[in-house]
Design a protein around this motif. Structure first.
Motif, PDB file in Angstrom:
ATOM      1  N   GLY A  99      12.392  58.399  91.456  1.00  0.00           N
ATOM      2  CA  GLY A  99      13.436  58.796  92.316  1.00  0.00           C
ATOM      3  C   GLY A  99      14.764  58.089  91.809  1.00  0.00           C
ATOM      4  N   ASP A 100      15.457  57.223  93.137  1.00  0.00           N
ATOM      5  CA  ASP A 100      16.572  56.659  92.848  1.00  0.00           C
ATOM      6  C   ASP A 100      16.251  55.200  92.998  1.00  0.00           C
ATOM      7  N   VAL A 101      15.261  54.735  92.405  1.00  0.00           N
ATOM      8  CA  VAL A 101      14.797  53.221  92.310  1.00  0.00           C
ATOM      9  C   VAL A 101      14.270  52.932  91.039  1.00  0.00           C
ATOM     10  N   ILE A 102      14.569  51.860  90.566  1.00  0.00           N
ATOM     11  CA  ILE A 102      13.881  51.249  89.233  1.00  0.00           C
ATOM     12  C   ILE A 102      12.621  50.559  89.851  1.00  0.00           C
ATOM     13  N   THR A 103      11.437  50.891  89.061  1.00  0.00           N
ATOM     14  CA  THR A 103      10.159  50.215  89.351  1.00  0.00           C
ATOM     15  C   THR A 103       9.847  49.315  88.348  1.00  0.00           C
ATOM     16  N   HIS A 104      10.430  49.437  87.088  1.00  0.00           N
ATOM     17  CA  HIS A 104       9.964  48.507  86.153  1.00  0.00           C
ATOM     18  C   HIS A 104      11.163  48.570  85.048  1.00  0.00           C
TER      19      HIS A 104
END
Length: 109
Positions: A99-104
């Protein structure tokens, strides 16, 4: 060069160029991870520490030049200038988004 970036990446790079660690960090999920310079960081506390150290040490500015990959796994080629040998250099930022976040994030030359 102006390219269209996904919202979290646009926010991340704008904050990075302003040396705004809080702004950069808001783009990352609480359990996100980063791999840079052969080291892994997990979670916001470790990512904050990495951001503070690299911002202070290198004082980089980043100019995203190209984007490729998939919508949830974009790769950004960016011209990076700062206080480091060989500056400027093109680095490749491999992101994983949820979505609207960076996970890696992995950064390579």
């Amino acid at each position: 060069m102006n390219i269209e970036l996904p919202k979290p990446l646009a926010i991340y790079y704008a904050a990075k160029n302003q040396k705004n660690v809080d702004g950069m960090l808001t783009c990352f999920a609480a359990d996100a991870s980063v791999r840079d310079e052969g080291e892994d960081r997990h979670g916001r506390a470790e990512i904050r520490k990495w951001m503070e150290e690299t911002t202070r040490k290198y004082r980089v500015t980043v100019d995203p030049r190209e984007i490729s990959g998939d919508a949830d796994r974009p790769i950004v080629a960016a011209l990076v200038s700062g206080n480091f040998p060989g500056s400027p250099v093109t680095l490749h930022y491999h992101f994983t988004l949820a979505g609207d976040v960076i996970t890696h994030l992995e950064i390579y030359a």
